[in-house]
Design an enzyme around this catalytic site. Structure first.
Site, PDB file in Angstrom:
ATOM      1  N   LYS A 127       0.864  -1.169   0.000  1.00  0.00           N
ATOM      2  CA  LYS A 127       0.000   0.000   0.000  1.00  0.00           C
ATOM      3  C   LYS A 127       0.905   1.224   0.000  1.00  0.00           C
ATOM      4  O   LYS A 127       1.635   1.459   0.961  1.00  0.00           O
ATOM      5  CB  LYS A 127      -0.897  -0.014   1.248  1.00  0.00           C
ATOM      6  CG  LYS A 127      -1.929   1.082   1.275  1.00  0.00           C
ATOM      7  CD  LYS A 127      -2.871   0.879   2.460  1.00  0.00           C
ATOM      8  CE  LYS A 127      -4.109   1.750   2.365  1.00  0.00           C
ATOM      9  NZ  LYS A 127      -3.808   3.174   2.383  1.00  0.00           N
TER      10      LYS A 127
ATOM     11  N   ARG B   7      -8.670  11.633  -6.408  1.00  0.00           N
ATOM     12  CA  ARG B   7      -9.766  10.846  -5.870  1.00  0.00           C
ATOM     13  C   ARG B   7     -11.065  11.627  -5.801  1.00  0.00           C
ATOM     14  O   ARG B   7     -12.145  11.061  -5.808  1.00  0.00           O
ATOM     15  CB  ARG B   7      -9.371  10.369  -4.482  1.00  0.00           C
ATOM     16  CG  ARG B   7     -10.165   9.205  -4.096  1.00  0.00           C
ATOM     17  CD  ARG B   7      -9.533   8.554  -2.930  1.00  0.00           C
ATOM     18  NE  ARG B   7     -10.517   8.503  -1.895  1.00  0.00           N
ATOM     19  CZ  ARG B   7     -10.364   7.831  -0.775  1.00  0.00           C
ATOM     20  NH1 ARG B   7      -9.235   7.203  -0.562  1.00  0.00           N
ATOM     21  NH2 ARG B   7     -11.297   7.805   0.110  1.00  0.00           N
TER      22      ARG B   7
ATOM     23  N   GLU C  14      -1.094   5.109  -7.857  1.00  0.00           N
ATOM     24  CA  GLU C  14      -0.741   6.054  -6.803  1.00  0.00           C
ATOM     25  C   GLU C  14       0.444   6.902  -7.269  1.00  0.00           C
ATOM     26  O   GLU C  14       1.408   6.360  -7.799  1.00  0.00           O
ATOM     27  CB  GLU C  14      -0.379   5.250  -5.545  1.00  0.00           C
ATOM     28  CG  GLU C  14      -0.256   6.033  -4.290  1.00  0.00           C
ATOM     29  CD  GLU C  14      -1.558   6.109  -3.461  1.00  0.00           C
ATOM     30  OE1 GLU C  14      -2.638   5.720  -3.961  1.00  0.00           O
ATOM     31  OE2 GLU C  14      -1.468   6.588  -2.339  1.00  0.00           O
TER      32      GLU C  14
ATOM     33  N   ARG D 221     -16.678   0.762  -1.561  1.00  0.00           N
ATOM     34  CA  ARG D 221     -15.758   0.273  -0.557  1.00  0.00           C
ATOM     35  C   ARG D 221     -16.318  -1.066  -0.117  1.00  0.00           C
ATOM     36  O   ARG D 221     -17.217  -1.144   0.682  1.00  0.00           O
ATOM     37  CB  ARG D 221     -15.711   1.255   0.616  1.00  0.00           C
ATOM     38  CG  ARG D 221     -14.601   0.982   1.602  1.00  0.00           C
ATOM     39  CD  ARG D 221     -14.729   1.896   2.799  1.00  0.00           C
ATOM     40  NE  ARG D 221     -14.520   3.309   2.503  1.00  0.00           N
ATOM     41  CZ  ARG D 221     -13.315   3.861   2.378  1.00  0.00           C
ATOM     42  NH1 ARG D 221     -12.232   3.146   2.513  1.00  0.00           N
ATOM     43  NH2 ARG D 221     -13.212   5.136   2.115  1.00  0.00           N
TER      44      ARG D 221
END
Ligand code: AMP
Length: 531
Positions: A212, A232, A260, A377
């Protein structure tokens, strides 16, 4: 008419993905209306006070006949209004404001009806106030043309235009919509799971594990040389990261990536606070580019050419990502590892630790069979609890445990160093140490008890103050402002990472450090809400 009408129903003169604007504000609307219907300020104020809505107010001030039948206007069909809007948006140059006003006047004239005038104004101001939201309009399209609501939603994701979707739904061609490059797709999100020693919630499925990364999420739309990066919050952030735009442009491909943006030098990820210097900068000076070099780490592929890959399983999207993106400077593909059939907590925790050692934030686990679910999510992606950072603290009080731990001192109150050099409590931890470690510490604590007078101000009666010598490293979810402890802060979900035998109590973290982490946390919340 259908195409235009559904756009208008969502309160937009144009498609959501269309960057054109009308550049007509309230004062221009009033000016043009007044030119036609000659009302004075008092009449306008009264009308506005009555409805609180500019559309309704101007509609009521029209001198148009009020007995016309609604929707019977050939002159101002939705399609005609849409064309008029296009002309208004197109007006540019020296006399463009005058030109826009005169086009608007034509629209008002063609409207003929107070009600139609009111709604033209509402669409121009972007506020319909009839309780319709995009979701409801999508459902209406589905039921009008007898198609699945999910297919309609997907169509909107692909095309970014509810008008196009309505027409395709009507013609039964929703599955043929082209991917609209430049129209951001909602980001798929992950659910948090706590770091632990069994991951029972993952059992029964197959997973891949990735690092991550601690940066800024970005969707890259690469349409040949035209490259756009979306944050985002779906804002275009291309101008902030020109190096990445250039690198993608060099691919000469059409594809949409998810990934990212991180600060990276010589292949090493730099901390998030380094990247912070670049976030929300519009123009990036050369010096800043050198100080904070950035790279894009891609971890998903959403589209290639005209093909949308959202429904392909993770594993296939990954395989295609590897083919589409050959790593080059500033562009990397996030490595991933497919885990064995049986969830092995030791392996997961080892990969987590390795990720932390590489300067990343933790781990992401992704189900091999998961589609890309925009804006959701769900349980398909999980993130191993992020530790903002850890704190080195000292144990100041202990308590007897409960249940099978009732014979050991297992609950620890710990402190950091306050502003005047004294110790201030900041939290309590009950987990993280092994039974053996706790058993070993218990006699030590009993021998190093302090008299009752040493009790901290906010202590519970069951707390036993001890000599502040045992240093622990604690991880936590977030720092909160709290009255619970003397420090004025508390930690959410604290857990002990390890006993720091190597560190004397004199060197534990300070209240200043706590404030620093707390403030960094606030800044992140601003940049990426609900991270
Ligand atoms: P959350 O936003 O709380 O769902 O946490 C997920 C965030 O982690 C995403 O928004 C990304 O910015 C970030 N992230 C970092 N590395 C990855 C990865 N390998 N896969 C997915 N998201 C990642």
């Amino acid at each position: 008419d259908l195409e235009a009408a559904v756009r208008f129903f969502t309160g937009n003169p144009f498609a959501a993905s269309d960057r054109r604007t009308l550049s007509i504000g309230g004062s221009a609307l009033v000016k043009v209306a007044r030119r036609l219907w000659h009302f004075d300020d008092a009449a306008l104020s009264a009308a506005y006070a009555h409805s609180g809505d500019l559309g309704d107010a101007l509609g009521s001030l029209t001198q148009a006949p009020r007995d016309t039948v609604l929707f019977a206007h050939d002159d101002l069909s939705p399609a005609a209004l849409s064309d008029a809007f296009a002309s208004i948006a197109h007006a540019s140059g020296k006399n463009s404001a005058k030109r826009r006003e005169s086009l608007l006047e034509d629209v008002f004239r063609a409207a003929e009806d107070p009600f139609v005038v009111a709604y033209v104004v509402k669409i121009v101001t972007g506020d319909l106030r009839i309780g319709l939201r995009e979701g409801l309009v999508l459902n209406a399209i589905a039921s009008a043309f007898d198609v699945e609501p999910a297919a309609v939603r997907r169509g909107l994701m692909v095309s970014g235009d509810i008008g196009t979707v309505a027409v395709a739904a009507r013609h039964g061609t929703l599955d043929q919509l082209h991917v609209a490059y430049g129209n951001p797709i909602g980001f798929m999100l992950a659910s948090p799971i706590p770091f632990g020693d069994s991951y029972a919630q993952l059992a029964g499925e197959r997973w891949a594990i990735e690092d991550k990364y601690d940066g800024i999420r970005a969707q890259a739309h690469v349409d040949g040389e035209r490259v756009m990066l979306f944050s985002r919050t779906l804002n275009d952030v291309s101008a902030t990261y020109p190096e990445i735009v250039t690198a993608f442009g060099g691919l000469s491909r059409r594809a949409i990536f998810d990934g990212e943006i991180v600060a990276m030098r010589d292949g090493n990820v730099l901390p998030f606070r380094t990247l912070q210097a670049r976030i929300s900068r519009k123009d990036v000076a050369d010096a800043l580019r050198e100080d904070v070099p950035v790279a894009y780490v891609a971890f998903d592929l959403l589209a290639v050419d005209d093909e949308l890959l959202l429904d392909e399983p993770y594993e296939r999207r990954r395989a295609r990502l590897a083919k589409v993106l050959a790593p080059k400077p500033r562009l990397a593909v996030a490595p991933f590892e497919i885990l064995g059939d049986d969830v092995d907590a030791a392996i997961i925790n080892e990969r987590f630790a390795a990720s932390r050692t590489r300067g990343n934030e933790g781990s992401m686990l992704k189900r091999l069979d998961s589609p890309y679910a925009p804006g959701r999510r769900g349980k398909w992606w999980v993130k191993l609890k992020r530790e903002l950072s850890t704190l080195d603290v000292v144990v100041v009080a202990v308590e007897w445990g409960h249940g099978k731990r009732s014979k050991v001192l297992s609950d620890y109150t710990f402190a950091v160093r306050g502003d005047d050099g004294g110790l201030v409590a900041i939290g309590k931890a009950y987990s993280g140490l092994t039974d053996a470690e706790i058993a070993e510490l218990t006699p030590w604590f009993l021998e190093h008890r302090l008299p009752r007078e040493a009790q901290r101000a906010k202590a519970r009666a069951s707390e036993i103050p001890v000599e502040p010598q045992i240093v622990l490293e604690v991880a936590f979810d977030v720092i909160q402002v709290s009255e619970l402890h003397e420090s004025g802060f508390s930690l959410r979900f604290p857990r002990i990472v390890r006993i720091r035998d190597d560190k004397p109590a004199a060197e534990i973290d300070t209240l200043d450090r706590v404030r620093e982490i707390y403030e960094e946390q606030l800044r992140r919340e601003k940049i990426e809400p609900s991270r």
